[in-house]
Design an enzyme around this catalytic site. Structure first.
Site, mmCIF file in Angstrom:
data_model
loop_
_atom_site.group_PDB
_atom_site.id
_atom_site.type_symbol
_atom_site.label_atom_id
_atom_site.label_comp_id
_atom_site.label_asym_id
_atom_site.label_seq_id
_atom_site.Cartn_x
_atom_site.Cartn_y
_atom_site.Cartn_z
ATOM 1 C CG ASP A 13 -5.344 2.078 11.612
ATOM 2 O OD1 ASP A 13 -4.337 1.453 11.936
ATOM 3 O OD2 ASP A 13 -5.387 3.316 11.522
ATOM 4 C CE LYS A 16 -3.142 -3.290 6.704
ATOM 5 N NZ LYS A 16 -3.908 -2.123 7.165
ATOM 6 C CB ALA A 39 2.592 -1.136 10.132
ATOM 7 N N GLY A 40 0.936 -0.906 12.774
ATOM 8 C CA GLY A 40 0.642 -1.530 14.061
ATOM 9 C C GLY A 40 -0.447 -2.558 13.857
ATOM 10 C CG HIS A 41 -0.431 -5.325 11.195
ATOM 11 N ND1 HIS A 41 0.257 -5.910 10.167
ATOM 12 C CD2 HIS A 41 -0.990 -4.213 10.675
ATOM 13 C CE1 HIS A 41 0.122 -5.174 9.068
ATOM 14 N NE2 HIS A 41 -0.625 -4.140 9.365
ATOM 15 C CB THR A 42 -4.127 -5.169 17.206
ATOM 16 O OG1 THR A 42 -3.597 -3.845 17.232
ATOM 17 C CG2 THR A 42 -4.478 -5.624 18.610
ATOM 18 C CD GLN A 223 1.854 1.768 6.476
ATOM 19 O OE1 GLN A 223 2.450 1.325 5.512
ATOM 20 N NE2 GLN A 223 2.304 1.641 7.701
#
Ligand code: IMP
Length: 437
Positions: A13, A16, A39-42, A223
């Site tokens: 978080d 990235k 993963a969670g890429h905003t 991550q």
């Protein structure tokens, strides 16, 4: 741009997704090499907000080629949903999305086993996983019983699947969870396989062709270093190699193909899930960071634990990854603070520690040794170059460079693409001529 690995240098978080999106303009290929839909890429583009879990963040830049490498574990149903979501929003994937036939599959039983294992643990022992089945899927890969993306298209898939499900249903029953309906799960897999078929290829020659032609590649880490299976805060980690080395094993490129390592760090630290976090704040300051930084998980919505910048952690990530330069994100979140702390070492059992101990119980006992620096109490959100930042903010950035031994080449003061500054060190860092501060 040189072939670059971008990795998170904290507990994930770090922002990235946004940095990848900005850098993608300068590359031809973007490659995910580990992790899964934990993963969670905003990424925010104008008024639009995208949250990506499996697809590389580069997918939002028209014409850029994106690869999900062999090191990623893929829940096919989740990927279909994500791909459809982008297609619905007008993102064209034709000829530019490639999915490794060697990537391992995440099945519904992986998520159920993940959940059951967490539930069986006592409080304090739970990892706080995303419950996406990541650990059990990598477990099957290491145990050599996993199925891979290419198997989805194999005429023998049904037989392979049924044999595996039989074993997994026995495990689920023993764990007190209901067994899965073979026909229903199999139908879901077949459907996903049909949809994903045009994207499933051997990505190895594809990537090597790109390297041979000199087309720049960005390897997108998920991550962060402190969640690495080997060098993170084990066992409170994820199940993949989150470090730069993972880019090689997770995509099939040799180490010398990687020319630049960019570490992403927030101007403070967060962690989602359980496990040691030496600079965690349980007071008003922590709540202020959480609120100003909108620190809620992109995947699970869980509030993130917040604390001051930890240089011991950052230096650990430098050793593991060979970080050439930092992308420092969310500096603006600290705008309102009168003073800011930087953790420069730990104190544990009466000793000063400069490095992260391997033993998680030792790390739990570590107390941060802080250095206090003045805040700037002015908005940095409108700054377009380093010189426009208040003097105290400039000094803070320079201090982080000094205590980590790595220069900042990219600085972010907001979620939008435009809130990104390239520092004078950026070009030098990329060409390999930058000296340490
Ligand atoms: P898992 O990867 O779902 O097995 O979760 C293991 C640990 O990694 C938990 O503490 C999660 O909260 C953390 N984790 C996994 N993915 C991410 C991420 O993308 N960002 C931050 N933490 C993550």
């Amino acid at each position: 741009m040189p072939n670059t690995v971008l990795i998170g240098a904290q507990w994930g978080d770090e922002g990235k997704g946004k940095i990848i999106d900005v850098l993608t303009e300068q590359v031809d290929w973007v490659v995910r090499f580990q992790g899964g839909n934990n993963a969670g890429h905003t990424v925010e583009i104008g008024p639009e907000k995208y949250v990506l879990h499996l697809l590389p963040s580069g997918i939002l830049r028209a014409g850029k080629k994106c690869v999900i490498g062999n090191g990623v574990v893929v829940d096919p149903t989740a990927l279909v949903e994500e791909v459809k979501g982008l297609l619905d929003r007008g993102v064209d994937l034709e000829g530019r999305f490639f999915l490794s036939d060697r990537a391992h599959l995440v099945f519904p039983w992986h998520g159920l086993i993940d959940t059951a294992r967490e539930q069986a643990k006592k409080s304090g022992e739970r990892i706080g996983t995303t419950k996406r089945g990541i650990g059990p899927a990598y477990g099957d890969k290491a145990a050599r019983i996993g199925l891979r993306m290419g198997d989805l298209l194999d005429p023998d898939f049904d037989a392979l699947f049924n044999a595996l499900l039989q074993e997994k249903n026995a495990v689920l029953t023993a764990m007190g969870a209901p067994p899965l309906d073979a026909d229903r799960v199999l139908a879901g897999c077949r459907q996903a396989g049909e949809f994903l078929q045009p994207f499933i290829v051997d990505t190895l020659p594809l990537l090597h062709g790109a390297l041979a032609r000199g087309e720049p590649v960005l390897f997108e880490g998920a991550q962060g270093a402190m969640l690495d299976i080997d060098y993170g805060t084990y066992p409170f980690v994820t199940s993949s190699s989150t470090t730069a080395g993972g880019a090689c094993t997770g995509s099939g490129v040799p180490p010398h193909a990687i020319e630049h390592v960019l570490g992403v760090v927030k101007a403070y630290t967060t962690r989602v899930g359980e496990g040691p976090f030496p600079t965690e704040l349980h007071d008003e300051a922590g709540r202020r960071i959480q609120e100003a930084g909108r620190e809620f998980g992109a995947t699970t919505g869980r509030p993130r634990r917040c604390g001051w910048f930890d240089a011991v952690v950052a230096r650990h990530a430098c050793m593991l990854n060979g970080i050439h330069a930092w992308a420092l994100t969310k500096l603006d979140v600290l705008d309102a603070f009168e003073s800011i702390q930087i953790c420069v070492a730990y104190e544990c059992d009466g000793r000063r520690l400069e490095t992260v101990p391997a033993n998680v119980r030792t790390l739990q006992r570590c107390r941060p040794v802080y250095e206090e620096v003045p805040g700037w109490q002015t908005s940095t959100a409108q700054a377009t170059c380093f010189d426009e930042l208040p003097a105290a903010a400039q000094a803070y950035v320079r201090r982080l460079e000094a205590v980590t031994g790595v220069p900042v080449s990219i600085l972010s003061v907001g979620p939008r693409r435009e809130s990104t500054m390239f520092l004078a060190s950026h070009a030098a860092a990329e060409s390999g001529t930058l000296s340490m501060p």
